[in-house]
Write an enzyme that holds these catalytic residues in place. Structure first.
Site, short mmCIF file in Angstrom:
data_model
loop_
_atom_site.label_atom_id
_atom_site.label_comp_id
_atom_site.label_asym_id
_atom_site.label_seq_id
_atom_site.Cartn_x
_atom_site.Cartn_y
_atom_site.Cartn_z
N ILE A 1 0.84 -1.21 0.00
CA ILE A 1 0.00 0.00 0.00
C ILE A 1 0.87 1.26 0.00
O ILE A 1 0.55 2.25 -0.65
CB ILE A 1 -1.00 -0.04 1.18
CG1 ILE A 1 -1.86 -1.31 1.04
CG2 ILE A 1 -1.89 1.19 1.19
CD1 ILE A 1 -2.73 -1.63 2.23
N ASP B 1 14.39 1.44 10.50
CA ASP B 1 13.32 0.82 11.27
C ASP B 1 12.65 1.88 12.14
O ASP B 1 13.34 2.67 12.80
CB ASP B 1 13.95 -0.28 12.16
CG ASP B 1 12.90 -1.20 12.76
OD1 ASP B 1 11.96 -0.71 13.40
OD2 ASP B 1 13.04 -2.43 12.56
N SER C 1 -7.49 -0.71 10.18
CA SER C 1 -8.10 -1.85 9.50
C SER C 1 -9.52 -2.06 10.02
O SER C 1 -9.82 -1.77 11.19
CB SER C 1 -7.26 -3.09 9.80
OG SER C 1 -7.97 -4.26 9.47
N THR D 1 -10.49 -4.68 10.86
CA THR D 1 -10.35 -5.69 11.91
C THR D 1 -10.68 -5.11 13.29
O THR D 1 -11.03 -5.84 14.20
CB THR D 1 -8.93 -6.29 11.88
OG1 THR D 1 -8.92 -7.52 12.60
CG2 THR D 1 -7.89 -5.38 12.49
N TYR E 1 -2.85 -9.53 15.89
CA TYR E 1 -2.76 -8.51 14.83
C TYR E 1 -3.87 -7.48 15.00
O TYR E 1 -3.64 -6.27 15.01
CB TYR E 1 -2.84 -9.17 13.44
CG TYR E 1 -3.27 -8.21 12.37
CD1 TYR E 1 -2.36 -7.28 11.84
CD2 TYR E 1 -4.59 -8.16 11.90
CE1 TYR E 1 -2.76 -6.35 10.90
CE2 TYR E 1 -4.99 -7.25 10.96
CZ TYR E 1 -4.09 -6.34 10.46
OH TYR E 1 -4.49 -5.42 9.54
N LYS F 1 -3.95 -3.20 16.02
CA LYS F 1 -4.60 -2.07 15.32
C LYS F 1 -5.50 -1.30 16.28
O LYS F 1 -5.52 -0.07 16.28
CB LYS F 1 -5.40 -2.58 14.11
CG LYS F 1 -4.53 -3.11 12.97
CD LYS F 1 -3.70 -2.01 12.31
CE LYS F 1 -2.72 -2.56 11.30
NZ LYS F 1 -1.73 -1.58 10.81
N ASN G 1 -10.71 -4.72 2.50
CA ASN G 1 -9.76 -5.69 1.93
C ASN G 1 -9.10 -5.15 0.66
O ASN G 1 -9.69 -5.25 -0.42
CB ASN G 1 -10.49 -7.01 1.63
CG ASN G 1 -10.79 -7.79 2.89
OD1 ASN G 1 -11.53 -7.33 3.74
ND2 ASN G 1 -10.20 -8.96 3.03
N ARG H 1 -16.84 -10.04 2.07
CA ARG H 1 -15.84 -9.00 2.33
C ARG H 1 -16.09 -7.81 1.42
O ARG H 1 -16.80 -7.90 0.44
CB ARG H 1 -14.43 -9.55 2.04
CG ARG H 1 -13.93 -10.58 3.02
CD ARG H 1 -13.63 -9.96 4.38
NE ARG H 1 -13.09 -10.94 5.32
CZ ARG H 1 -13.82 -11.76 6.06
NH1 ARG H 1 -15.13 -11.74 5.98
NH2 ARG H 1 -13.25 -12.60 6.90
N GLY I 1 -10.90 -17.93 13.32
CA GLY I 1 -10.69 -16.49 13.49
C GLY I 1 -11.31 -15.63 12.40
O GLY I 1 -11.26 -14.40 12.48
C1 UD1 Z 1 -7.67 -9.89 7.53
C2 UD1 Z 1 -8.17 -8.81 8.44
C3 UD1 Z 1 -7.84 -7.46 7.86
C4 UD1 Z 1 -6.38 -7.37 7.61
C5 UD1 Z 1 -5.96 -8.47 6.68
C6 UD1 Z 1 -4.47 -8.39 6.54
C7 UD1 Z 1 -10.14 -9.32 9.69
C8 UD1 Z 1 -11.64 -9.34 9.67
N1 UD1 Z 1 -9.59 -8.89 8.59
O1 UD1 Z 1 -8.49 -9.80 6.39
O2 UD1 Z 1 -8.21 -6.46 8.75
O3 UD1 Z 1 -6.06 -6.13 7.10
O4 UD1 Z 1 -6.32 -9.72 7.22
O5 UD1 Z 1 -3.91 -9.55 6.10
O6 UD1 Z 1 -9.48 -9.63 10.64
N2 UD1 Z 1 -9.73 -17.00 2.05
C9 UD1 Z 1 -9.93 -18.24 1.48
N3 UD1 Z 1 -8.85 -18.93 1.02
C10 UD1 Z 1 -7.57 -18.44 1.11
C11 UD1 Z 1 -7.38 -17.17 1.70
C12 UD1 Z 1 -8.47 -16.48 2.17
O7 UD1 Z 1 -11.06 -18.71 1.37
O8 UD1 Z 1 -6.64 -19.13 0.70
C13 UD1 Z 1 -10.89 -16.26 2.54
C14 UD1 Z 1 -10.82 -15.97 4.03
O9 UD1 Z 1 -11.35 -17.04 4.76
C15 UD1 Z 1 -11.66 -14.71 4.12
C16 UD1 Z 1 -11.44 -14.01 2.77
O10 UD1 Z 1 -10.92 -15.01 1.90
O11 UD1 Z 1 -13.02 -15.04 4.23
C17 UD1 Z 1 -10.44 -12.88 2.84
O12 UD1 Z 1 -9.28 -13.35 3.52
P1 UD1 Z 1 -7.94 -12.49 3.63
O13 UD1 Z 1 -7.54 -12.01 2.30
O14 UD1 Z 1 -6.97 -13.28 4.42
O15 UD1 Z 1 -8.37 -11.20 4.43
P2 UD1 Z 1 -9.21 -11.05 5.79
O16 UD1 Z 1 -9.05 -12.23 6.66
O17 UD1 Z 1 -10.58 -10.61 5.41
#
Ligand code: UD1
Length: 330
Positions: A9, A55, A121, A123, A146, A150, A176, A228, A292
């Site tokens: 970002i 850093d 975030s 989050t 994490y 935040k 996201n 999302r 989570g």
């Molecule tokens: C999480 C945090 C967000 C943070 C981000 C940073 C929460 C709610 N969100 O986002 O604040 O900035 O991490 O990394 O805590 N998924 C799959 N398969 C995969 C990967 C992901 O199905 O291989 C799904 C996840 O289950 C989720 C969605 O895709 O439902 C998005 O996942 P991800 O991209 O990891 O982001 P968040 O978990 O939403």
């Protein structure tokens, strides 16, 4: 100054700032990045950028930097962001994410730098009671270390603003972020196996991973996968420019803004959209839930629209096309 300027970002924001006539200095410690995106930024803006390796937890480094340069504002991107890693190594996350925030705010105060923009975030809300979620929603107990960092960083910032009449802060709560610059010169570069959805999708499509697993099929959502708010990283970067331009005209000296599209898209919808817009094959299966995960969240971004004059312009199709174009360059 941009901390974490060599990251995903940070690099996209550097491009938008330079395009708008700002002169950012970027710092990064390369703990989760390398020089690739810095070179990409230079190619896009067609000039050298000012960069220093360092850093944010290093007070001597920051004080030297602030003594030698005059900064109007700091945008603080530098942080660890893996939910999963934070559960395994919580102290690493508290040390880095809180340590950098505290050291940076102390050094800024010593050098009378009074504008601060923070990468927060969605989050911070946990699983919100009402969606779309707005900025008034309470912080639920964070699901991960994490997420806790935040929330704590926002609290630290509030306290810093309350104690220093000159300090102004904006906290940007990202939903996201996905996609890449349309030039395909910068994009997301996970240093390890990605946890995030879109890099996992593009790496699977590129044959670097055998299969994508969609985590969960029994959520209470239309298709059973999580919902999302996927926002194009270029739109997100432009919000930082608006925040810098408007930080002096805010109703209070500490404001938080949701940055999202306002639209909930399911994981399965995204996967199908990726296949549709790129025409590539994607090996995926539906698997069990990831611990989570929040079931559904998307933004009410009216406040950013009204007070920053910002809203998203790019679509999910744009983001997935751009992410795939970027992946193919790697
Ligand atoms: C999480 C945090 C967000 C943070 C981000 C940073 C929460 C709610 N969100 O986002 O604040 O900035 O991490 O990394 O805590 N998924 C799959 N398969 C995969 C990967 C992901 O199905 O291989 C799904 C996840 O289950 C989720 C969605 O895709 O439902 C998005 O996942 P991800 O991209 O990891 O982001 P968040 O978990 O939403």
């Amino acid at each position: 100054m941009l901390t974490g300027g060599a990251g995903y970002i940070g690099a996209h924001t550097a491009v938008e700032l330079i395009n708008q006539g700002f002169e950012p200095l970027l710092i990064d410690n390369f703990s989760k990045s390398d020089r690739t995106l810095l070179k990409g930024v230079e190619t896009i803006v067609n000039r050298k950028i000012v960069f220093l390796e360092g850093d944010c937890r290093d007070a001597v480094f920051l004080n030297t930097l602030f003594s030698k340069n005059k900064f109007d504002s700091v945008i603080h991107f530098a942080a660890y962001k893996s939910v999963k890693e934070s559960v395994i190594h919580p102290m690493k996350y508290y040390d880095n994410n809180l340590g950098s925030m505290i050291t940076l705010l102390q050094a800024m105060q010593q050098h009378n730098i009074n504008e601060f923009i923070f990468s927060s975030s969605c989050t911070v809300y946990g699983q919100p009671d009402h969606i779309p979620v707005d900025e008034q929603a309470p912080f639920k107990r964070a699901e991960s270390p994490y997420g806790a960092t935040k929330q704590m960083c926002e609290r630290i910032l509030e306290d810093a603003v309350a104690a220093n009449q000159n300090l102004k802060a904006i906290s940007l709560r990202y939903f996201n972020p996905v996609g890449a610059h349309p030039s395909a010169l910068i994009g997301e570069m996970p240093t390890d196996v990605p946890d995030n959805l879109v890099p996992y999708v593009t790496q699977t499509a590129a044959g670097l991973r055998p299969k994508l697993t969609v985590f969960g099929s029994d959520y209470s959502t239309p298709d059973g996968s999580c919902l999302r708010d996927f926002i194009h990283v270029v739109d997100l970067a432009q919000a930082h420019v608006k925040a810098l331009e408007k930080i002096n005209g805010m109703p209070t000296r500490m404001e938080a803004f949701n940055l999202g599209t306002g639209e909930g898209v399911s994981v399965l919808q995204l996967v199908k959209k990726f296949i549709e817009v790129t025409g590539v094959k994607l090996n995926y299966e539906v698997g069990s839930r990831r611990p989570g995960d929040v079931e559904k969240t998307y933004a009410n971004a009216d406040k950013a629209n009204n007070l920053l004059g910002w809203k998203t312009k790019l679509s999910l199709e744009d983001a997935l096309t751009d992410a795939w174009r970027w992946q193919k360059t790697l």
